[in-house]
Design an enzyme around this catalytic site. Structure first.
Site, PDB file in Angstrom:
ATOM      1  N   GLU A  19      -8.179   3.245  -3.861  1.00 49.56           N
ATOM      2  CA  GLU A  19      -8.629   3.922  -2.596  1.00 49.56           C
ATOM      3  C   GLU A  19      -8.880   5.281  -2.977  1.00 49.56           C
ATOM      4  OE1 GLU A  19      -5.913   3.419   0.828  1.00 49.56           O
ATOM      5  OE2 GLU A  19      -6.715   5.100   1.485  1.00 49.56           O
ATOM      6  N   ASN A  77       0.711  -1.244  -0.106  1.00 48.93           N
ATOM      7  CA  ASN A  77       0.216   0.044  -0.116  1.00 48.93           C
ATOM      8  C   ASN A  77       0.760   1.318   0.046  1.00 48.93           C
ATOM      9  OD1 ASN A  77      -2.537   1.433   0.409  1.00 48.93           O
ATOM     10  ND2 ASN A  77      -1.428   2.163   2.150  1.00 48.93           N
ATOM     11  N   GLU A  78       0.637   2.103  -0.994  1.00 42.74           N
ATOM     12  CA  GLU A  78       1.198   3.236  -1.332  1.00 42.74           C
ATOM     13  C   GLU A  78       2.873   3.574  -0.934  1.00 42.74           C
ATOM     14  OE1 GLU A  78      -1.046   6.044   1.190  1.00 42.74           O
ATOM     15  OE2 GLU A  78      -2.760   5.441   0.045  1.00 42.74           O
TER      16      GLU A  78
END
Ligand SMILES: *[C@@H]1O[C@H](CO)[C@@H](O)[C@H](O)[C@H]1NC(C)=O
Ligand SMILES: *[C@@H]1O[C@H](CO)[C@@H](O)[C@H](O)[C@H]1NC(C)=O
Ligand SMILES: *[C@@H]1O[C@H](CO)[C@@H](O)[C@H](O)[C@H]1NC(C)=O
Ligand SMILES: *[C@@H]1O[C@H](CO)[C@@H](O)[C@H](O)[C@H]1NC(C)=O
Ligand SMILES: *[C@@H]1O[C@H](CO)[C@@H](O)[C@H](O)[C@H]1NC(C)=O
Ligand SMILES: *[C@@H]1O[C@H](CO)[C@@H](O)[C@H](O)[C@H]1NC(C)=O
Ligand SMILES: *[C@@H]1O[C@H](CO)[C@@H](O)[C@H](O)[C@H]1NC(C)=O
Length: 674
Positions: free
Chosen positions: A256, A177-178
């Site tokens: 997201e 994530n990210e």
């Protein structure tokens, strides 16, 4: 030329555009992209923590509002965090492998949540993504790609565990994530899935935030990578994509988005991005961070969920407007429908706002969603493009062509968000059907509205009797951990660092801190401040004069040397390293305490001797006005008078370094305990 009419009605002034604008809806000549569904994200991190221990009745109601088809949000995708023992925004989610020698699929609440979602909607798609990783994954610190095969095997075990223990089929996997992606790792993950007969698990890459579509350039250059990546997912794309991303011909997702306070502002933001992510960016799925705000007020991003349920002790919850904004799309579409083409059912309204339309492949069902959110009111964290502002009502003429030409009537669902506290919202209201005459229908659309016009007849605004009234966290509060299944996380203790779970030994259940080494942190600042502490909060961020008492035992094997009790703890999340409060650290083997005003122990107030037994000891911290008192086995060992750096906050417990420590018979009370 169009003219503006200004009509004074009572005291208000209504402005509208007099001339109708005609929009053509046509499915012949090709369709747009395939629709992949609207989702919610549990995790990243610990955002559903307080949901699991709601009273069963309210918990089932909440789950219905989220997942039950034709009831509430009727979500089509559930994305969850693959726990990594590291802080990931509002807490830490447990890894299925704290250590290389450990494997356990009973931890946390994401398994339970996925099972409940599937129970309500067997067609819901499941998507897993890691934030942090347990320390053993990163031989060299803070890099999960050092050994791509080891990381891929770890992730694939999670997919297999879902099937083996819960009969859950994971549909999608993300990368990290990210954080940076690594081509070798993505290809290794694909190969490992295939080798384990998991060809149907699709890979979404790379869930990046700052430069979300960057992976498209690598996908265009590298055909092996292109073969491994099924979908390109970017975060908070502000409704736009890149030319390179379009060139890949992959389906594009806003994997997201949202992160907005769930009052009308959040509902408005969500309405705009659900439409405009497709209108402006061709994105075929949008996923809300987060699914449900089930974490304590006082932690970061309070109420940035589709709805709110943060009071398990009262059962109170709120079905906020984003739930019904979601319903405007999800109750009238399914994954696998197709958008119509831009200009033929997808676009901006002449006087602000946007419209999309979706159709089944057999052309039997058809849905139009119109939104007219004004920028002044409905700002998202990353604002969508603003080519059109909405400031007045407008008349929309819908002209149907092709196979939708024969439609004679639409069902109509309507929402109007009010940004005036005196005026109530109209939420997901079923209106009189809209007649279509000679393939044309006309609609007057106001500002800050959502309209669904559809042939689907199953729309429904689900409801339950109002939930119980809100209540303060109940004191005194006692937990002996006997009521839990082994490996469960205890209720209301919201771990911020480390991972705590129930362990059974000699007919006794207690709480153990499990993490042995620094995980691969997700929070950038935590990586800089390698605190090495575990940290678990409970209660209410406004508490002042409270006390916490707990039995503690250090583990002789892989143990930590010290534990602490905390009060007036001012924060958690990614800024945990900077947390202030009153911290009573005790070192039972070495028989001393340290009283500190911060979690890092850089603001020490006093130290002194204590006298501990072997095995279990009872420690207590009491706060009263400016007084701080520490007790060991009932004896006062510490008394200090000082203003604390924070005047109110949660109670807390934790360990001075990673390593095993056991806690039992937790008691929280108003001070003083007599
Ligand atoms: C990806 O990981 C592999 C294996 O650790 C490494 O050799 C390679 O340099 C990494 N690639 C990038 C772009 O970081
Ligand atoms: C597992 O789930 C599938 C649907 O995905 C279902 O058909 C099957 O009956 C389930 N098996 C068990 C043992 O519950
Ligand atoms: C739309 O409104 C926003 C904020 O109110 C403003 O910054 C922007 O310039 C406006 N855009 C147009 C095209 O009028
Ligand atoms: C919603 O909450 C946000 C954040 O607290 C606030 O800035 C905004 O004004 C609120 N919007 C409405 C319509 O009350
Ligand atoms: C935390 O542990 C790591 C190794 O696991 C070590 O490099 C680091 O110095 C420790 N940090 C502190 C603050 O003790
Ligand atoms: C303690 O750590 C060692 C490896 O350092 C491991 O083999 C052992 O299983 C651990 N024991 C416990 C109880 O965690
Ligand atoms: C905490 O105790 C002090 C001292 O008695 C008192 O002044 C203060 O009002 C108390 N705070 C609360 C929230 O009860």
């Amino acid at each position: 030329m169009r003219w503006l009419l200004v009509l004074p009605i009572l005291n208000a002034v209504t402005v509208y555009y007099s001339e109708a604008v005609t929009y053509v809806f046509r499915d012949t000549g090709g369709l747009g992209r395939k629709f992949d569904g609207i989702g919610g994200l549990s995790g990243g991190g610990a955002t559903s923590k307080l949901l699991a221990n709601y009273p069963e009745e309210q918990r089932n109601q909440i789950l219905d509002f989220l997942f039950k088809p034709n009831f509430g949000a009727s979500l089509q995708i559930l994305k969850v965090e693959i726990g990594g023992d590291a802080q990931s925004t509002d807490g830490t989610e447990a890894s299925h492998m704290h250590n290389s020698w450990d494997e356990n699929y009973q931890r946390g609440y994401e398994w339970w949540l996925m099972v409940e979602a599937k129970k309500r909607n067997p067609d819901i798609k499941l998507y897993g993504l890691p934030w942090g990783f347990p320390g053993w994954i990163a031989a060299a610190p803070q890099d999960p790609y050092v050994d791509p095969q080891q990381t891929a095997t770890y992730i694939v075990k999670w997919v297999q565990g879902a099937k083996m223990h819960y009969n859950l089929t994971i549909d999608f996997l993300g990368i990290w994530n990210e954080k940076p992606y690594n081509d070798t790792y993505i290809k290794t993950l694909r190969k490992t899935l295939d080798a384990n007969n998991l060809r149907n698990v699709r890979i979404i890459a790379a869930d990046d935030n700052e430069n979300g579509w960057a992976i498209a350039e690598d996908v265009l250059k590298d055909s092996d990578l292109a073969a491994a990546v099924d979908y390109i997912g970017a975060h908070y794309p502000g409704t736009v994509t890149s030319l390179k991303a379009l060139e890949t011909e992959k389906q594009l997702w806003s994997s997201e988005d949202y992160s907005t306070f769930n009052n009308e502002t959040g509902g408005g933001c969500w309405a705009r991005i659900l439409n405009q992510n497709y209108v402006n960016g061709g994105m075929t799925s949008t996923i809300s961070w987060n699914l449900i705000a089930s974490y304590y007020e006082g932690l970061p991003w309070y109420r940035a969920g589709l709805m709110t349920a943060a009071e398990p002790w009262s059962g109170n919850y709120a079905v906020d407007s984003p739930i019904w904004v979601t319903a405007h799309t999800t109750q009238f579409t399914d994954i696998g429908w197709y958008y119509l083409r831009h200009g033929y059912g997808v676009g901006h309204l002449e006087h602000g706002g946007s419209y999309v339309s979706l159709i089944t492949l057999d052309k039997k069902e058809f849905t139009i969603v119109i939104e007219t959110m004004s920028h002044d009111h409905s700002e998202c964290v990353r604002p969508p493009l603003q080519p059109y502002n909405v400031s007045a009502s407008q008349t929309v003429t819908i002209q149907l062509e092709g196979s939708v030409e024969a439609i004679t009537e639409f069902e109509v669902w309507y929402t109007k968000l009010s940004f005036d506290p005196e005026v109530k919202d109209v939420i997901f209201q079923k209106r009189q059907p809209l007649k279509v005459t000679n393939s044309q229908a006309t609609l007057s659309v106001g500002v800050d509205e959502v309209w669904t016009l559809t042939t689907v007849k199953t729309g429904n605004k689900g409801s339950y009797p109002p939930p119980p009234k809100p209540k303060a966290f109940p004191l005194p509060y006692h937990d002996d951990f006997e009521g839990y299944e082994v490996s469960m996380e205890p209720h209301n203790l919201a771990q911020q660092l480390g991972s705590f779970e129930v362990v059974a030994e000699d007919n006794n259940k207690f709480l153990r801190q499990m993490v042995l080494t620094q995980p691969l942190m997700w929070c950038r600042n935590s990586a800089e401040h390698m605190l090495n502490k575990s940290f678990n909060i409970i209660g209410d961020y406004s508490w002042e004069n409270v006390s916490i008492r707990v039995d503690v035992r250090l583990s002789p094997v892989n143990g930590t040397k010290g534990v602490f009790l905390g009060a007036r703890v001012n924060q958690g999340g990614c800024v945990s390293y900077d947390t202030t409060g009153v911290f009573f650290f005790v070192f039972p083997d070495d028989n001393f305490y340290i009283l500190s005003q911060d979690l890092m122990r850089s603001q020490v107030v006093s130290t002194g001797p204590i006298n501990c037994r072997k095995g279990w000891n009872t420690f207590e911290l009491r706060l009263w006005s400016t007084g701080m008192f520490g007790f060991v086995n009932g004896q006062e060992v510490m008394a200090a008078r000082a203003p604390s750096l924070s005047s109110s906050g949660f109670l807390a417990l934790g360990t001075d370094t990673y390593g095993l420590a056991d806690f039992d018979n937790l008691l929280l009370k108003k001070s003083p305990i007599l």
